[in-house]
Enzyme design. Structure first.
Site, PDB file in Angstrom:
ATOM      1  CE  LYS A  53      -0.171  37.954   7.414  1.00  0.00           C
ATOM      2  NZ  LYS A  53       0.876  38.954   7.488  1.00  0.00           N
ATOM      3  CD  GLN A  97       1.471  42.507   7.735  1.00  0.00           C
ATOM      4  OE1 GLN A  97       1.238  41.434   8.267  1.00  0.00           O
ATOM      5  NE2 GLN A  97       1.591  42.627   6.425  1.00  0.00           N
ATOM      6  CG  ASP A 120       6.418  36.610   8.901  1.00  0.00           C
ATOM      7  OD1 ASP A 120       5.669  36.157   8.033  1.00  0.00           O
ATOM      8  OD2 ASP A 120       6.314  37.749   9.384  1.00  0.00           O
TER       9      ASP A 120
END
Ligand code: GUN
Length: 288
Positions: A53, A97, A120
């Site tokens: 990322k 995460q 997200d």
């Protein structure tokens, strides 16, 4: 018949190129998109995802901040960091995460992220908006699938989409976004009886089960579009999807490979959502 191979890597590259131009234009106006990623613990797969990322951000010109913490970080400490990033003017996207260590509630952490920075698309506000067809941040993997089909000129309108898997991150949002595209949608999962009888009816199968080569040629209707979200290791330790690619490509009309299919689209949509976040913020400032 041999299927068309959908080149997710190339589609992702094209979108990232477009984003690069948009980011450059935003920077000229004094707005640099910023993404903060929080990683707790030592999970190997998570470390790889986070590294990728960061690399992708740098490539397109997004300012990237990574916060790495040991697995014994407390929930309160993590919530405090999320709050700090919610208030940080230079940060437009926050990603924690997953999975988190078991002593930390993922729900609490996701709820703590400002919906305006939840790139997200996991916050209940964004999930709720998506489910009623409103503009929101959509979960990156299913959104990537929709974009990928769009770029391939494959319309879902009136098609029977069978989603295999009901996770909050992929299966459920993939079903909702397909419905939004006017597909007829069936959701199958681990308790579905006679799964093959459903997948064989599908014009489009979205496989998100997490089992290596679980769906085979005989599970598909000739000409079906097969989207493989799986990321597994086969008996030889080689990366493979939920679909037995070699056999399925002889039956399918189009199919995504693993690697090089859905995978590259996920990070791309994270970058896309981060850019959207900046644009929304600047539109809000302009309308004030
Ligand atoms: N872990 C595996 N996939 C994801 C993802 O898309 N977002 C986050 N936050 N964690 C993940």
């Amino acid at each position: 018949m041999t299927a068309t191979i959908i080149d997710g890597k190339q589609i992702a590259k094209d979108i990232r190129q477009e984003l690069k131009g948009e980011i450059e234009a935003l920077k000229q106006k004094g707005m640099t998109p910023g993404l903060a990623v929080i990683l707790v613990g030592e999970d190997q797969a998570s470390q790889t995802y986070v590294r990728n990322k960061d690399k992708a951000c740098v490539e397109v010109g997004i300012h990237s901040e990574i916060y790495r913490y040991p697995a014994d970080l407390t929930e309160a400490e993590l919530l405090e960091k999320v709050q700090e990033l919610n208030e940080d003017e230079n940060i437009h996207g926050i990603l924690v995460q997953l999975p988190l260590p078991s002593h930390i509630s993922e729900d609490k952490v996701i709820d703590a992220i400002s919906p305006e920075k939840d790139v997200d698309g996991f916050h209940p506000v964004n999930v709720g908006k998506m489910s009623i067809g409103k503009e929101a941040f959509y979960s990156c993997t299913p959104y990537g699938i929709i974009k990928m089909l769009e770029k391939e000129n494959i319309s879902l309108e009136g098609k029977h989409v069978v989603v295999v898997g009901r996770s909050n991150i992929v299966g459920k949002p993939a079903a909702l976004l397909s419905l939004q595209e006017s597909a007829t949608v069936t959701v199958c999962h681990s308790r579905t009886k006679d799964l093959s009888s459903f997948t064989k009816q599908a014009d489009v199968v979205i496989a998100a089960v997490g089992k290596a080569k679980f769906l085979k040629a005989e599970d598909f209707k000739p000409g079906a579009i097969v989207i493989d979200v799986g990321m597994n290791r086969d008996e030889n330790g080689k990366l493979c999807g939920d679909v037995d690619f070699e056999s399925a490509k002889e039956v399918a009309g189009a199919i995504t490979p693993v690697p090089g299919g859905v995978g590259p689209m996920t990070i791309t949509m994270l970058l896309f959502n981060t850019v959207q976040s900046v644009k929304q913020k600047s539109a809000m400032v302009a309308s004030k």
